[in-house]
Write an enzyme that holds these catalytic residues in place. Structure first.
Site, PDB file in Angstrom:
ATOM      1  N   SER A 182      18.240 -11.947  19.426  1.00 57.04           N
ATOM      2  CA  SER A 182      19.070 -10.790  19.740  1.00 57.04           C
ATOM      3  C   SER A 182      18.462  -9.466  19.303  1.00 57.04           C
ATOM      4  O   SER A 182      18.857  -8.425  19.806  1.00 57.04           O
ATOM      5  CB  SER A 182      20.436 -10.957  19.095  1.00 57.04           C
ATOM      6  OG  SER A 182      20.309 -11.056  17.694  1.00 57.04           O
ATOM      7  N   HIS A 210      23.422 -15.293  22.839  1.00 65.75           N
ATOM      8  CA  HIS A 210      23.125 -14.141  23.702  1.00 65.75           C
ATOM      9  C   HIS A 210      22.668 -14.577  25.093  1.00 65.75           C
ATOM     10  O   HIS A 210      22.231 -13.754  25.886  1.00 65.75           O
ATOM     11  CB  HIS A 210      22.064 -13.242  23.058  1.00 65.75           C
ATOM     12  CG  HIS A 210      22.604 -12.389  21.958  1.00 65.75           C
ATOM     13  ND1 HIS A 210      23.138 -11.146  22.165  1.00 65.75           N
ATOM     14  CD2 HIS A 210      22.734 -12.633  20.622  1.00 65.75           C
ATOM     15  CE1 HIS A 210      23.547 -10.634  21.024  1.00 65.75           C
ATOM     16  NE2 HIS A 210      23.311 -11.516  20.065  1.00 65.75           N
ATOM     17  N   LYS A 241      30.691 -12.779  22.606  1.00 63.59           N
ATOM     18  CA  LYS A 241      29.760 -11.811  23.205  1.00 63.59           C
ATOM     19  C   LYS A 241      30.119 -11.617  24.679  1.00 63.59           C
ATOM     20  O   LYS A 241      31.100 -10.961  24.968  1.00 63.59           O
ATOM     21  CB  LYS A 241      28.331 -12.259  22.938  1.00 63.59           C
ATOM     22  CG  LYS A 241      28.046 -12.096  21.442  1.00 63.59           C
ATOM     23  CD  LYS A 241      26.689 -12.481  20.984  1.00 63.59           C
ATOM     24  CE  LYS A 241      26.565 -12.116  19.502  1.00 63.59           C
ATOM     25  NZ  LYS A 241      26.004 -13.183  18.689  1.00 63.59           N
TER      26      LYS A 241
END
Ligand code: PLP
Length: 393
Positions: A182, A210, A241
């Protein structure tokens, strides 16, 4: 302050002196492309709200609907009385989305790592961990008591050398990697890692925090991106996320998930996800399942921003994803950069040690499908202004 507690202030002061103190901002509006902070509007360039789902009406409506139907709290850990039909519904939807046999929900992505790793390996075993793995993987590894052997970042050849070196070890062996790293936005060479791990007969786990909602067809994640279905033993994911809510999960074979339900300590000793979380997550998975429009928009925005910032002369690193690091280097300059951006209505925090190695401090710019082209142009204009002012350009 009593003498025995003086270290608290001393340590915080040290962080400030070294430019490592994090100035924590408070949002007064929903998470979105523009947010209110201290009564002013800021262009938000640092959230993980990749697809803009944090305040998407369909998620909110489903959360409210589920509260009306099921209340708010689960009232217990999953293994006692906290498993509700809606938890199973979301688990099935996640498994279908990821293309695995089954999934188990956890309270967060961080918790999912603390759940999965110690359940799989213990002090008799070995973990082979990418040198830049996420803190929650590192903590999960430590908690397991297994011996941790770090291999070079995204380096399957180094992994192979390390596996060879420990070939005689009799315990279990587990290779663990982030899917998308990330801080740099680079992607783990999963096909090569899987190939090496297969040859040595060791387990493979990937943390796709991610990658979900970003990589693969319609955001189905890194395993889908590389067409490695059935070849990765353990997938860890997050709902906080791209999914825009909160929660974590583990996906894999039916056997793996059945085992985790019995063995993963956060499933046994920490209460289940709340009803509105689950409702909103179900809506998020449904939206992703229906169309890849948001994922396409995210990538388009990421490509555009990267091209523009690079064009100005910024070092945007080696990102292969919409994550766009603007590497400044020095911690103090990086802080100053972020502070000046903030004065110019751009919210983009500086990231420094210990989140990234010393001397590689950066502004990590996160684009979202919710940003308009006008938003991105505004950001580029302000980055150029501050970059010139601080002598970076
Ligand atoms: C963000 C992140 C997590 C933590 O996820 P949460 O759901 O926010 O707890 C875990 N692993 C990786 C790789 C992450 O980037």
């Amino acid at each position: 302050m009593s003498v025995k507690m003086e270290f608290l202030r001393e340590e915080v002061q040290r962080l400030k002196d070294e430019g490592l103190y994090t100035n924590i901002r408070t949002l007064e509006s929903p998470q979105g492309p523009w947010v209110d902070i201290g009564g002013k509007k800021y262009l938000n360039m640092c959230s993980n709200n990749y697809l803009g789902l944090c305040s998407e009406p369909r998620l909110c409506e489903k959360a409210i609907r589920y509260i009306e139907l099921y209340g708010v709290g689960p009232g217990a850990v999953r293994t006692i009385a906290g498993t509700m039909s809606i938890h199973l519904e979301l688990e099935e939807k996640l498994a279908a989305f990821k293309g695995t046999e089954a999934s188990i929900l956890l309270q967060s992505g961080f918790t999912a790592n603390l759940a999965a790793i110690p359940a799989l390996v213990n002090k008799n075993d070995l973990i082979f961990s990418d040198a830049l793995n996420h803190a929650s993987i590192i903590d999960g590894c430590r908690l397991s008591g297994a011996r941790i052997i770090r291999y070079g970042h995204c380096d399957p050849r180094d992994l192979e050398a390390k596996l060879k070196e420990h070939q005689q070890h009799e315990g279990k062996k587990l290779v663990i990697t982030d899917g998308v790293f990330s801080m740099d936005g680079d992607v783990a060479p999963l096909p090569e890692l899987v190939e090496v791990a297969e040859r040595y007969g060791v387990m493979v786990m990937v943390d796709d925090a991610h990658g979900e909602g970003v990589l693969g067809r319609g955001g189905r994640g890194i395993v889908d991106h590389f067409q490695l279905h059935g070849k990765v033993d353990v997938e860890v994911g997050t709902l906080s996320k791209a999914f825009g809510v909160v929660g974590g999960f583990i996906s894999g074979s039916r056997d793996l998930i059945e085992y985790m339900r019995q063995k993963a300590r956060p499933n046994l000793f920490s209460s289940a996800l709340t009803v509105p979380d689950v409702g909103a997550c179900i809506a998020a998975v449904e939206i992703l399942g229906e169309s890849d429009e948001l994922v396409q928009k995210l990538w388009e925005n990421g490509r555009y921003l990267k091209k523009e910032l690079k064009g100005l002369g910024f070092d945007t690193g080696k990102s292969e994803t919409p994550i766009t690091p603007v590497i400044i280097g020095d911690e103090m300059t990086s802080k100053k950069f972020s502070a000046r951006l903030f004065e110019e209505s751009i919210f983009a925090g500086a990231i420094a040690f210990p989140t990234v190695p010393r001397g590689t401090a950066r502004i990590r710019v996160m684009v979202s499908a919710a940003h308009s082209r006008k938003d991105l142009d505004f950001a580029v204009e302000k980055f150029a202004l501050v970059g010139r002012e601080l002598g970076i350009l």
